[in-house]
Design a protein around this motif. Structure first.
Motif, PDB file in Angstrom:
ATOM      1  N   ASP A   1      20.102  19.186  19.649  1.00  0.00           N
ATOM      2  CA  ASP A   1      20.461  17.929  19.003  1.00  0.00           C
ATOM      3  C   ASP A   1      19.892  16.783  19.838  1.00  0.00           C
ATOM      4  N   ARG A   2      19.263  15.854  19.157  1.00  0.00           N
ATOM      5  CA  ARG A   2      18.641  14.725  19.853  1.00  0.00           C
ATOM      6  C   ARG A   2      19.660  13.906  20.639  1.00  0.00           C
TER       7      ARG A   2
ATOM      8  N   PRO B   1      15.752   7.526  21.954  1.00  0.00           N
ATOM      9  CA  PRO B   1      16.882   7.544  22.899  1.00  0.00           C
ATOM     10  C   PRO B   1      16.411   7.842  24.316  1.00  0.00           C
ATOM     11  N   GLY B   2      16.866   7.038  25.256  1.00  0.00           N
ATOM     12  CA  GLY B   2      16.534   7.269  26.657  1.00  0.00           C
ATOM     13  C   GLY B   2      15.264   6.584  27.115  1.00  0.00           C
TER      14      GLY B   2
ATOM     15  N   ASP C   1       8.799  17.649  11.239  1.00  0.00           N
ATOM     16  CA  ASP C   1       9.770  16.590  11.524  1.00  0.00           C
ATOM     17  C   ASP C   1       9.199  15.702  12.633  1.00  0.00           C
ATOM     18  N   PRO C   2       8.931  14.423  12.365  1.00  0.00           N
ATOM     19  CA  PRO C   2       8.329  13.539  13.380  1.00  0.00           C
ATOM     20  C   PRO C   2       9.202  13.318  14.603  1.00  0.00           C
ATOM     21  N   GLU C   3      10.496  13.666  14.509  1.00  0.00           N
ATOM     22  CA  GLU C   3      11.365  13.494  15.671  1.00  0.00           C
ATOM     23  C   GLU C   3      11.220  14.627  16.686  1.00  0.00           C
ATOM     24  N   HIS C   4      10.793  15.799  16.242  1.00  0.00           N
ATOM     25  CA  HIS C   4      10.771  16.949  17.140  1.00  0.00           C
ATOM     26  C   HIS C   4       9.874  16.755  18.366  1.00  0.00           C
ATOM     27  N   PRO C   5       8.674  16.182  18.241  1.00  0.00           N
ATOM     28  CA  PRO C   5       7.871  15.974  19.453  1.00  0.00           C
ATOM     29  C   PRO C   5       8.516  15.027  20.457  1.00  0.00           C
ATOM     30  N   LEU C   6       9.455  14.206  19.988  1.00  0.00           N
ATOM     31  CA  LEU C   6      10.073  13.224  20.876  1.00  0.00           C
ATOM     32  C   LEU C   6      11.242  13.786  21.672  1.00  0.00           C
ATOM     33  N   LEU C   7      11.685  14.999  21.368  1.00  0.00           N
ATOM     34  CA  LEU C   7      12.859  15.543  22.042  1.00  0.00           C
ATOM     35  C   LEU C   7      12.671  15.637  23.555  1.00  0.00           C
TER      36      LEU C   7
END
Length: 241
Positions: A216-217, A17-18, A169-175
């Protein structure tokens, strides 16, 4: 456009996102980057290889280059500060153990810059002489950069163990990635130093609701907050940081 460089084992929760992101195969820094690429995210290389690649691409292409290791450190630090806030404990009074600290060299200097009171490192090779459960007895938190969980509580001791915070969680570094890239692109030649990464930590912490570890992402304020605080850190002359 951000180019995502990884390997065949890289797990990327795309889209991000973004960000407009494109996954590229192996690239040669001697060649010019694709015309629409203005930043690079090194997603799948081991830490040592990623740091070498980061220096190579940053120098050759002159565009921001961020590694997964750096942003994993940001997410772990933000999770730690959320946990300390819930425990009503100041970072300066906290004791933290980093398991397998060599896997995430950015994390310790990041916590030092944030004012964490006591930081200990533990490695699996120490397990026979110094079990992690013993090292962590007085700790407020154990940070596990590899993920998968580590045994932190000695079952012979009937005490509440430290908080375990794992990079699972692979999403956490992307926050923090979209906001950080937005800030870096405002300053020609800018790269993510410790103070800039610390600003990202503070932004994630500010956007995290009480009782949660990370924001929250989908929070619409997340990327603008990261961008604003990271840009503020970049505006401070390096010699005064």
């Amino acid at each position: 456009m951000i180019a995502v460089l990884g390997d065949e084992d890289t797990e990327l929760p795309l889209p991000i996102p973004g960000l407009d992101a494109v996954v590229l195969p192996a690239v040669d820094s001697r060649q010019a980057p694709p015309g629409d690429v203005d930043a690079v995210y090194l997603a799948g290389l081991d830490t040592a290889a990623a740091r070498l690649r980061q220096a190579d691409l940053s120098a050759a292409w002159g565009i921001p280059c961020v590694t997964r290791e750096e942003l994993t450190a940001v997410a772990l630090a933000a999770s730690l500060f959320a946990a300390l806030r819930q425990a009503r404990k100041q970072p300066g009074a906290a004791r933290v153990v980093i398991a397998e600290s060599t896997a995430i060299p950015t994390l310790c200097p990041l916590l030092v810059a944030a004012g964490v009171g006591e930081i200990a490192s533990w490695h699996p090779a120490d397990a026979v002489t110094f079990p992690l459960s013993r090292i962590a007895q007085r700790a407020d938190a154990v940070l596990d950069p590899v993920g998968g969980g580590v045994p932190v509580v000695d079952p012979r001791i009937e005490l509440r163990g430290p908080v375990l915070i794992a990079a699972d969680d692979p999403e956490h570094p992307l926050l923090a990635l979209p906001g950080l890239v937005r800030a870096l692109l405002q300053v020609p030649g800018a790269q993510p130093g410790i103070e800039v990464l610390l600003a990202c930590v503070r932004a994630l912490t500010a956007c995290t609701a009480f009782g949660r570890r990370l924001p929250d992402r989908s929070d619409p304020e997340l990327t603008p907050t990261v961008a604003r605080l990271a840009a503020r850190a970049l505006a401070v002359p390096e010699e005064t940081r």
